[in-house]
Scaffold this active site. Structure first.
Site, short mmCIF file in Angstrom:
data_model
loop_
_atom_site.label_atom_id
_atom_site.label_comp_id
_atom_site.label_asym_id
_atom_site.label_seq_id
_atom_site.Cartn_x
_atom_site.Cartn_y
_atom_site.Cartn_z
N PHE A 1 -2.81 10.95 -35.75
CA PHE A 1 -1.88 11.21 -36.83
C PHE A 1 -1.18 12.54 -36.59
O PHE A 1 -1.82 13.58 -36.46
CB PHE A 1 -2.57 11.21 -38.20
CG PHE A 1 -1.59 11.04 -39.31
CD1 PHE A 1 -1.12 9.78 -39.66
CD2 PHE A 1 -1.07 12.15 -39.98
CE1 PHE A 1 -0.16 9.62 -40.65
CE2 PHE A 1 -0.11 12.00 -40.98
CZ PHE A 1 0.34 10.74 -41.32
N ARG B 1 6.76 18.97 -42.87
CA ARG B 1 8.00 18.38 -42.33
C ARG B 1 8.88 19.43 -41.64
O ARG B 1 9.68 19.11 -40.78
CB ARG B 1 8.82 17.73 -43.45
CG ARG B 1 8.18 16.50 -44.07
CD ARG B 1 9.23 15.74 -44.86
NE ARG B 1 8.67 14.77 -45.79
CZ ARG B 1 8.30 13.53 -45.47
NH1 ARG B 1 8.43 13.11 -44.24
NH2 ARG B 1 7.81 12.71 -46.39
N GLU C 1 14.69 6.17 -36.07
CA GLU C 1 13.36 6.12 -36.69
C GLU C 1 12.50 7.27 -36.17
O GLU C 1 12.62 7.66 -35.00
CB GLU C 1 12.78 4.74 -36.33
CG GLU C 1 11.35 4.45 -36.66
CD GLU C 1 11.05 4.29 -38.14
OE1 GLU C 1 11.25 5.27 -38.87
OE2 GLU C 1 10.57 3.22 -38.55
N ASP C 2 11.66 7.82 -37.02
CA ASP C 2 10.81 8.93 -36.60
C ASP C 2 9.70 8.48 -35.65
O ASP C 2 9.52 9.05 -34.59
CB ASP C 2 10.24 9.68 -37.82
CG ASP C 2 9.52 8.77 -38.82
OD1 ASP C 2 9.49 7.53 -38.61
OD2 ASP C 2 8.99 9.30 -39.82
N ASP D 1 4.46 3.25 -35.42
CA ASP D 1 2.99 3.19 -35.46
C ASP D 1 2.61 1.72 -35.35
O ASP D 1 2.50 1.19 -34.24
CB ASP D 1 2.50 3.87 -36.74
CG ASP D 1 0.99 3.96 -36.83
OD1 ASP D 1 0.32 3.62 -35.83
OD2 ASP D 1 0.47 4.35 -37.88
P1 IMP Z 1 4.65 1.80 -39.08
O1 IMP Z 1 3.15 1.66 -39.08
O2 IMP Z 1 5.21 1.70 -37.68
O3 IMP Z 1 5.29 0.81 -40.02
O4 IMP Z 1 4.96 3.27 -39.61
C1 IMP Z 1 5.60 3.48 -40.82
C2 IMP Z 1 5.90 4.90 -41.13
O5 IMP Z 1 4.66 5.59 -41.31
C3 IMP Z 1 6.64 5.73 -40.10
O6 IMP Z 1 8.03 5.54 -40.15
C4 IMP Z 1 6.24 7.12 -40.53
O7 IMP Z 1 7.06 7.59 -41.59
C5 IMP Z 1 4.81 6.92 -41.01
N1 IMP Z 1 3.86 7.29 -39.97
C6 IMP Z 1 3.24 6.51 -39.06
N2 IMP Z 1 2.46 7.23 -38.26
C7 IMP Z 1 2.58 8.52 -38.66
C8 IMP Z 1 2.03 9.76 -38.19
O8 IMP Z 1 1.26 9.86 -37.22
N3 IMP Z 1 2.42 10.87 -38.89
C9 IMP Z 1 3.29 10.84 -39.95
N4 IMP Z 1 3.82 9.71 -40.39
C10 IMP Z 1 3.48 8.56 -39.75
MG MG Z 2 6.21 9.15 -43.79
#
Ligand code: IMP
Ligand code: MG
Length: 189
Positions: free
Chosen positions: A160, A173, A107-108, A111
């Site tokens: 962010f 990206r 996972e990248d 958040d």
């Molecule tokens: P979640 O809030 O953990 O469900 O995040 C879902 C997705 O939102 C991540 O897998 C990213 O692709 C994207 N995301 C969350 N925070 C960031 C950020 O700071 N930059 C870019 N993408 C983000």
């Molecule tokens: Mg994304």
């Protein structure tokens, strides 16, 4: 070749570099070696979460000195906004069954953790031998639900960020480093 500092000038909307290319490469190699040693002869199936995880997957998998397979899933929780909606949709599913396999979710960024928790639940339902998680980045913030990651590359402030696979509105990206978006950009989203 443009240095990192010159490169950031080419991308308006970025505030500062949070993790340099060198630091990223060093940490990802280290993670790859550690995770490779962990799996040893249990050949893992790496599941990349598109699109943000593509670059991390490419570098991590090259640092893992074990036979492995790779598959990808695409999920959507965001559209163009920079705050989570809590809604996760599968846009592209895996190509093969994962029953009995050793799964590593790549996972990248974590958040809110909603995407990851949803994925874990979906994949566990398909009866793999086990499911482990590596996230390149994890934001320091309060979360509605606990998230379990077995390996995390970097804990970062609650900002962010873009680059190294991560986008803002589809851009940035390809940056080889992680940078913070300028506040006006991410706050008006
Ligand atoms: P979640 O809030 O953990 O469900 O995040 C879902 C997705 O939102 C991540 O897998 C990213 O692709 C994207 N995301 C969350 N925070 C960031 C950020 O700071 N930059 C870019 N993408 C983000
Ligand atoms: Mg994304």
């Amino acid at each position: 070749m443009a240095s990192t500092l010159q490169a950031i000038d080419l991308h308006t909307g970025l505030e500062n570099i949070l993790i340099t290319e060198d630091a990223l490469q060093a940490r990802v190699s280290e993670l790859g070696r550690e995770i490779g040693a962990f799996y040893a002869d249990r050949h893992p199936l790496l599941i990349g979460v598109l699109t943000g995880g593509f670059m991390f997957m490419a570098d991590l998998s090259r640092s893992m000195a074990v036979p492995l397979r790779i598959d990808f899933m695409a999920v959507s929780s965001y559209g163009n906004a920079t705050s989570t909606s809590g809604v996760v949709r599968i846009l592209k599913d895996l190509d093969r069954s994962i029953e009995g396999r050793h799964i590593l979710i790549v996972e990248d960024i974590i958040d809110s953790g909603l995407t990851l928790n949803y994925l874990i639940e979906v994949l566990r339902g398909r009866k793999p031998a086990d499911v482990r998680i590596v996230a390149l980045l994890k934001k320091k913030r309060d979360r509605p639900v606990a998230v379990e990651a077995d390996w995390v590359g970097f804990e970062i402030p609650d900002a962010f960020v873009v680059g190294y696979g991560l986008d803002y509105a589809g851009k940035y990206r390809n940056l080889p480093f992680i940078a913070v978006c300028a506040p006006d950009l991410s706050e008006t989203a």
